[in-house]
Scaffold this motif. Structure first.
Motif, PDB file in Angstrom:
ATOM      1  N   LEU A 223       0.825  -1.207   0.000  1.00 12.84           N
ATOM      2  CA  LEU A 223       0.000   0.000   0.000  1.00 12.84           C
ATOM      3  C   LEU A 223       0.858   1.257   0.000  1.00 12.84           C
ATOM      4  O   LEU A 223       0.521   2.250  -0.654  1.00 12.84           O
ATOM      5  CB  LEU A 223      -0.924   0.000   1.221  1.00 12.84           C
TER       6      LEU A 223
ATOM      7  N   ALA B  74      -2.418   0.560 -10.971  1.00 11.19           N
ATOM      8  CA  ALA B  74      -1.822  -0.383 -10.020  1.00 11.19           C
ATOM      9  C   ALA B  74      -2.481  -0.297  -8.658  1.00 11.19           C
ATOM     10  O   ALA B  74      -2.783  -1.322  -8.026  1.00 11.19           O
ATOM     11  CB  ALA B  74      -0.319  -0.121  -9.899  1.00 11.19           C
ATOM     12  N   SER B  75      -2.728   0.909  -8.180  1.00  7.68           N
ATOM     13  CA  SER B  75      -3.338   1.063  -6.854  1.00  7.68           C
ATOM     14  C   SER B  75      -4.809   0.653  -6.876  1.00  7.68           C
ATOM     15  O   SER B  75      -5.300   0.015  -5.937  1.00  7.68           O
ATOM     16  CB  SER B  75      -3.185   2.502  -6.349  1.00  7.68           C
TER      17      SER B  75
ATOM     18  N   LEU C 200      -5.288  -3.069  -6.712  1.00  3.33           N
ATOM     19  CA  LEU C 200      -5.176  -3.556  -5.339  1.00  3.33           C
ATOM     20  C   LEU C 200      -6.511  -3.403  -4.619  1.00  3.33           C
ATOM     21  O   LEU C 200      -6.966  -4.316  -3.913  1.00  3.33           O
ATOM     22  CB  LEU C 200      -4.077  -2.772  -4.625  1.00  3.33           C
TER      23      LEU C 200
ATOM     24  N   SER D  74      -0.623  -6.241  -8.637  1.00  4.06           N
ATOM     25  CA  SER D  74      -0.257  -4.838  -8.431  1.00  4.06           C
ATOM     26  C   SER D  74       1.239  -4.635  -8.616  1.00  4.06           C
ATOM     27  O   SER D  74       1.676  -3.589  -9.108  1.00  4.06           O
ATOM     28  CB  SER D  74      -0.709  -4.356  -7.050  1.00  4.06           C
ATOM     29  N   GLN D  75       2.057  -5.636  -8.263  1.00  2.56           N
ATOM     30  CA  GLN D  75       3.495  -5.538  -8.508  1.00  2.56           C
ATOM     31  C   GLN D  75       3.787  -5.445  -9.998  1.00  2.56           C
ATOM     32  O   GLN D  75       4.617  -4.647 -10.438  1.00  2.56           O
ATOM     33  CB  GLN D  75       4.204  -6.768  -7.924  1.00  2.56           C
TER      34      GLN D  75
ATOM     35  N   LEU E 234      -8.299   4.190  -2.181  1.00  2.00           N
ATOM     36  CA  LEU E 234      -7.070   3.686  -1.563  1.00  2.00           C
ATOM     37  C   LEU E 234      -7.091   3.944  -0.057  1.00  2.00           C
ATOM     38  O   LEU E 234      -6.628   3.114   0.726  1.00  2.00           O
ATOM     39  CB  LEU E 234      -5.864   4.355  -2.207  1.00  2.00           C
TER      40      LEU E 234
ATOM     41  N   MET F   1       2.715  -2.007 -11.205  1.00  2.00           N
ATOM     42  CA  MET F   1       3.651  -0.963 -10.776  1.00  2.00           C
ATOM     43  C   MET F   1       4.874  -0.942 -11.688  1.00  2.00           C
ATOM     44  O   MET F   1       5.380   0.123 -12.046  1.00  2.00           O
ATOM     45  CB  MET F   1       4.074  -1.196  -9.325  1.00  2.00           C
TER      46      MET F   1
ATOM     47  N   GLN G  15       3.784   1.585  -1.382  1.00  3.34           N
ATOM     48  CA  GLN G  15       4.262   1.749  -2.762  1.00  3.34           C
ATOM     49  C   GLN G  15       3.155   2.271  -3.665  1.00  3.34           C
ATOM     50  O   GLN G  15       3.385   3.160  -4.499  1.00  3.34           O
ATOM     51  CB  GLN G  15       4.774   0.411  -3.291  1.00  3.34           C
ATOM     52  N   ALA G  16       1.964   1.702  -3.521  1.00  2.00           N
ATOM     53  CA  ALA G  16       0.841   2.120  -4.369  1.00  2.00           C
ATOM     54  C   ALA G  16       0.483   3.584  -4.117  1.00  2.00           C
ATOM     55  O   ALA G  16       0.210   4.337  -5.060  1.00  2.00           O
ATOM     56  CB  ALA G  16      -0.370   1.218  -4.107  1.00  2.00           C
ATOM     57  N   GLU G  17       0.486   3.991  -2.858  1.00  2.00           N
ATOM     58  CA  GLU G  17       0.164   5.380  -2.528  1.00  2.00           C
ATOM     59  C   GLU G  17       1.195   6.336  -3.102  1.00  2.00           C
ATOM     60  O   GLU G  17       0.852   7.404  -3.628  1.00  2.00           O
ATOM     61  CB  GLU G  17       0.062   5.547  -1.015  1.00  2.00           C
TER      62      GLU G  17
ATOM     63  N   GLN H 280       0.689   6.502  -6.906  1.00  2.00           N
ATOM     64  CA  GLN H 280      -0.532   7.241  -7.239  1.00  2.00           C
ATOM     65  C   GLN H 280      -0.346   8.726  -6.981  1.00  2.00           C
ATOM     66  O   GLN H 280      -0.779   9.565  -7.783  1.00  2.00           O
ATOM     67  CB  GLN H 280      -1.704   6.700  -6.421  1.00  2.00           C
TER      68      GLN H 280
END
Length: 313
Positions: free
Chosen positions: A39, A84-85, A88, A260-261, A207, A264, A41-43, A46
């Protein structure tokens, strides 16, 4: 003159040890730590892409300026960062549903165990429930981006193109790399046509809902209150009457992490035309993620993948 006797040093040490034991919180389970890191990484991804993407979505009045047609959708690399986010969130949406259910139970008094650490979060979830996207609204928005008729086949083609790179012994293979770029471009074009309007506006909230759900469901004390031992068990307990949305939660979590990986990597590699460096150790992590996604999508357990490679997750 005082008659009090000073405590024996051994008694004092024992008391301090007992207090430390009582104060120590149980260690978070590995699944919670892994999802929290993902999360983060996703944040970050984003946050880097979303403001500019929203500005482009609003459009600018440039007057009668004749601009050349771009060779590819200009917003697509940025959209991959948001994709990607949101992927998730899409895969882990049952977690958000479970957290909302638990907040409702807590508000009704059905949870009698004191949860002082979680009380502010539970109050916030319940108080703001009508200001947040509802479950139906959330699922409708996510379905807009992740149509199973085309998104999942496109992601499967991409993972199918990534995994064979493991056999190239650190060398370039032009045929396989062109196939990878073609599959990546196909997924990019889907993203360019889907991530628009309300979905972009809601990306931060979606998210944030997942982050709050993980904070709540990962709490060991709450898990104990429900008589379960882990995050998966708590989601199942909260959604006991909605078994149709559960399936194999562990496989769903694996698919969310792995997919998601891969997405990303797409967001980060788009500006280089999805070129790869065969000797880069990060490529092995990408290959492992793609294989994990393929296994979970087929309903197989991904533990057969080299666990040493997966430590990077």
């Amino acid at each position: 003159m005082s008659c009090e006797t000073a405590p024996h040093p051994a008694h004092h040490a024992a008391a301090e040890a007992l207090a430390g034991t009582e104060a120590a919180a149980p260690a978070p389970e590995p699944a919670v730590l892994a999802l929290s890191a993902l999360l983060d990484q996703a944040e970050a991804l984003q946050a880097a892409h979303l403001p500019g993407l929203r500005l482009l979505a609003q459009g600018l009045d440039l007057g009668a300026i004749d601009l050349p047609e771009p060779a590819r959708p200009t917003r697509a690399p940025a959209q991959l960062g948001v994709l990607a986010s949101l992927y998730l969130v899409q895969e882990l949406e049952p977690m958000i549903r479970a957290s909302e259910r638990i907040a409702a139970l807590w508000s009704s008094g059905a949870i009698s165990v004191a949860l002082p650490k979680l009380e502010p979060l539970l109050k916030k979830l319940w108080k703001e429930r009508r200001q947040r996207l509802s479950g139906d609204e959330r699922r409708a928005l996510l379905a807009q981006a992740f149509d199973p008729q085309d998104f999942e086949p496109a992601l499967a083609r991409l993972c199918d193109a990534i995994v064979p790179l493991a056999d190239n012994a650190g060398q370039h293979d032009v045929r396989e790399e062109v196939g990878l770029q073609h599959a990546a471009q196909g997924l990019l074009e889907i993203a360019a046509s889907r991530l628009e309007g309300m979905l972009l506006q809601a990306a931060d909230e979606l998210l944030g809902q997942l982050r709050s759900a993980l904070q709540l469901l990962g709490d060991r004390q709450l898990q104990t209150a429900f008589g379960v031992r882990d995050l998966h068990g708590l989601v199942r307990a909260a959604l006991v009457h909605e078994r149709d949305v559960l399936g194999d939660l562990r496989q769903r979590f694996d698919r969310a992490r792995a997919g998601s990986q891969v997405l990303m990597w797409l967001a980060q590699a788009a500006s280089q035309g999805f070129a790869i460096a065969p000797a880069d150790p990060a490529l092995q992590t990408l290959i492992a993620a793609a294989e994990r996604w393929r296994l979970s999508a087929r309903g197989e357990r991904p533990e057969v993948v080299n666990l040493a490679v997966l430590e990077a997750f």
